[in-house]
Design an enzyme around this catalytic site. Structure first.
Site, PDB file in Angstrom:
ATOM      1  N   LYS A 169      23.608 -19.283  17.426  1.00 14.08           N
ATOM      2  CA  LYS A 169      23.710 -20.399  18.368  1.00 14.08           C
ATOM      3  C   LYS A 169      25.121 -20.548  18.935  1.00 14.08           C
ATOM      4  CE  LYS A 169      19.771 -23.160  17.489  1.00 14.08           C
ATOM      5  NZ  LYS A 169      19.208 -24.481  17.404  1.00 14.08           N
ATOM      6  N   LYS A 205      12.882 -23.356  22.320  1.00 16.53           N
ATOM      7  CA  LYS A 205      12.962 -24.468  23.278  1.00 16.53           C
ATOM      8  C   LYS A 205      14.014 -24.194  24.348  1.00 16.53           C
ATOM      9  CE  LYS A 205      12.292 -27.878  19.636  1.00 16.53           C
ATOM     10  NZ  LYS A 205      13.078 -28.560  18.610  1.00 16.53           N
ATOM     11  N   LYS A 217      12.674 -15.012  19.143  1.00 20.44           N
ATOM     12  CA  LYS A 217      11.717 -16.054  18.740  1.00 20.44           C
ATOM     13  C   LYS A 217      11.404 -16.975  19.929  1.00 20.44           C
ATOM     14  CE  LYS A 217      14.200 -20.049  17.012  1.00 20.44           C
ATOM     15  NZ  LYS A 217      14.027 -21.304  16.398  1.00 20.44           N
TER      16      LYS A 217
HETATM   17  N1  AQP Z   1       9.282 -19.461  17.215  1.00 17.11           N
HETATM   18  C1  AQP Z   1       8.966 -20.118  16.109  1.00 17.11           C
HETATM   19  N2  AQP Z   1       8.006 -19.641  15.286  1.00 17.11           N
HETATM   20  C2  AQP Z   1       7.666 -20.321  14.152  1.00 17.11           C
HETATM   21  N3  AQP Z   1       8.237 -21.481  13.771  1.00 17.11           N
HETATM   22  C3  AQP Z   1       9.198 -21.990  14.559  1.00 17.11           C
HETATM   23  N4  AQP Z   1       9.952 -23.102  14.475  1.00 17.11           N
HETATM   24  C4  AQP Z   1      10.777 -23.154  15.542  1.00 17.11           C
HETATM   25  N5  AQP Z   1      10.584 -22.097  16.337  1.00 17.11           N
HETATM   26  C5  AQP Z   1       9.615 -21.339  15.760  1.00 17.11           C
HETATM   27  C6  AQP Z   1       9.837 -24.085  13.407  1.00 17.11           C
HETATM   28  O1  AQP Z   1       9.639 -25.367  13.987  1.00 17.11           O
HETATM   29  C7  AQP Z   1      10.227 -26.354  13.141  1.00 17.11           C
HETATM   30  C8  AQP Z   1      11.066 -27.288  13.967  1.00 17.11           C
HETATM   31  O2  AQP Z   1      12.085 -26.554  14.606  1.00 17.11           O
HETATM   32  P1  AQP Z   1      13.405 -27.265  15.082  1.00 17.11           P
HETATM   33  O3  AQP Z   1      13.069 -28.337  16.029  1.00 17.11           O
HETATM   34  O4  AQP Z   1      14.205 -27.682  13.921  1.00 17.11           O
HETATM   35  O5  AQP Z   1      14.184 -26.097  15.708  1.00 17.11           O
HETATM   36  P2  AQP Z   1      13.871 -25.107  16.879  1.00 17.11           P
HETATM   37  O6  AQP Z   1      12.556 -25.186  17.509  1.00 17.11           O
HETATM   38  O7  AQP Z   1      14.302 -23.822  16.322  1.00 17.11           O
HETATM   39  O8  AQP Z   1      14.731 -25.743  18.010  1.00 17.11           O
HETATM   40  P3  AQP Z   1      16.127 -25.715  18.594  1.00 17.11           P
HETATM   41  O9  AQP Z   1      17.114 -25.218  17.586  1.00 17.11           O
HETATM   42  O10 AQP Z   1      16.331 -27.048  19.224  1.00 17.11           O
HETATM   43  O11 AQP Z   1      15.973 -24.803  19.803  1.00 17.11           O
HETATM   44  P4  AQP Z   1      15.894 -23.269  19.920  1.00 17.11           P
HETATM   45  O12 AQP Z   1      14.533 -22.855  19.426  1.00 17.11           O
HETATM   46  O13 AQP Z   1      15.990 -23.134  21.372  1.00 17.11           O
HETATM   47  O14 AQP Z   1      17.026 -22.680  19.173  1.00 17.11           O
HETATM   48  C9  AQP Z   1      11.035 -25.614  12.074  1.00 17.11           C
HETATM   49  O15 AQP Z   1      10.299 -25.625  10.869  1.00 17.11           O
HETATM   50  C10 AQP Z   1      11.135 -24.213  12.605  1.00 17.11           C
HETATM   51  O16 AQP Z   1      11.192 -23.259  11.577  1.00 17.11           O
END
Ligand code: AQP
Length: 333
Positions: free
Chosen positions: A114, A201, A198
């Site tokens: 990140k 969001k 993965k």
């Molecule tokens: N791609 C995924 N596949 C399976 N499980 C996932 N989780 C997130 N992405 C996947 C699981 O969803 C739960 C909540 O996630 P979070 O809100 O803590 O984090 P996130 O979705 O990874 O969101 P971010 O960090 O805001 O954004 P991005 O994805 O853009 O980095 C967790 O149990 C997670 O494992």
């Protein structure tokens, strides 16, 4: 022994199919088992580790709570609340920060991903995010934590922190060492545009993910445009090696249909991706649309959602507040 389940989701918008299949669908199954005490948190303190728009954050907090309820979490059985309403989370996080070695945090791959190349500009909050997560979990004596595969390393850190605290303060078993609940299969849903990343969001391409607020037409369109390869679908799992996009679509189909990958391969082996995509779009629309409609209905009722969150926070406060009191006594305050 009954299980204490704790998990959280960040209110950072665009909740997607990965969040649903990797985490929220499992929350619902655990909520349905009357033996379990479930606590589901909208982790808004985690969300601000990267910049958030103040008005969007408020809406996203409500929308995340609405997604829990719309997916099937029963608020008369499970606690739903937002983290910033319960002070013990931040307080516990500070105390745990004072005993977690920096070397442990330096190993966290999510921070490296990140923060990217510009690590110096990343917030300190993003760096110590896993300690706040440890505090969230340990304050409730959680025995089990359902998460997607990407959170495995943070959970291992939580276990290490609990053990170190108990050892440093000679208080065996005070902080309970939780078990991760990570599905063996389909616990990492990948981007529809790149099977090596993965589903996320923050991916700038909306076509990379199915949002839980997408319409049927959007779901059909995104699945139609999902990346595949030029070989037919195999009938054995071993032949999916080095075919990440095929693996992902077949995995999503299996997970949403609650069936094994073998069964899906039996159904589609020898066919081309068009057949899979038509069926996948249909089953996704059928399963996701009722949730989408319910999220829309619930987010229109702000008062109701605020009351659920407030009631949840007061129940959470009772549990976490007591634990923090004991923790302070152990430390010597
Ligand atoms: N791609 C995924 N596949 C399976 N499980 C996932 N989780 C997130 N992405 C996947 C699981 O969803 C739960 C909540 O996630 P979070 O809100 O803590 O984090 P996130 O979705 O990874 O969101 P971010 O960090 O805001 O954004 P991005 O994805 O853009 O980095 C967790 O149990 C997670 O494992």
């Amino acid at each position: 022994m009954s299980k204490i389940i704790f998990s959280g989701v960040q209110p950072t918008g665009n909740l997607h199919l990965g969040n649903y299949l990797g985490a929220i669908k499992n929350f619902v199954e655990l909520n349905d088992d009357n033996e379990n005490q479930c606590i589901f948190c909208v982790v808004d303190l985690h969300a601000i580790t990267v910049k958030q728009d103040k008005h969007e954050l408020k809406n996203n907090i409500r929308e995340t709570a609405a997604t829990f309820i719309a997916s099937g979490i029963d608020t008369s059985k499970s606690i739903i609340f937002n983290q910033s309403e319960v002070h013990a989370h931040a307080e516990g996080s500070w105390m745990l920060s004072c005993m977690a070695p920096m070397g442990w945090l330096n190993r966290m791959t999510q921070f490296k991903e990140k923060a990217g190349k510009d690590k110096e500009k990343a917030s300190v909050g993003l760096y110590i995010y896993p300690i706040l997560m440890a505090s969230d979990i340990l304050l409730y004596d959680a025995t089990h934590v359902p998460v997607g595969e990407d959170q495995k390393q943070h959970l291992e850190l939580t276990r290490d922190i609990a053990q170190k605290f108990n050892k440093d303060f000679n208080c065996e078993d005070f902080l309970k060492v939780p078990e991760p609940l990570i599905k063996k299969k389909f616990s990492r849903i990948m981007s529809l545009k790149d099977g090596s990343k993965k589903m996320s969001k923050s991916d700038p391409s909306d076509l990379s993910r199915i949002n839980l607020t997408d319409s049927k037409d959007e779901i059909v369109n995104k699945i139609k445009k999902a990346k595949t390869d030029s070989y037919p679908i195999p009938n054995e799992e071993i032949k999916l090696k080095d075919r990440p996009e095929a693996q992902n679509l077949l995995g999503i189909y299996s997970s949403i249909s609650n069936q094994t990958l073998d069964k899906t391969l039996n159904e589609f082996g020898g066919k081309n991706f068009l057949d899979l995509k038509v069926q996948l779009a249909e089953i996704l629309s059928n399963k996701i649309s009722p949730i989408t409609n319910e999220i829309k209905k619930l987010t229109n009722d702000k008062k109701y959602l605020d009351k659920i969150l407030l009631d949840g926070a007061s129940k959470a406060e009772e549990i976490a507040g007591q634990k923090i009191k004991e923790m302070k006594k152990i430390i010597g305050f």
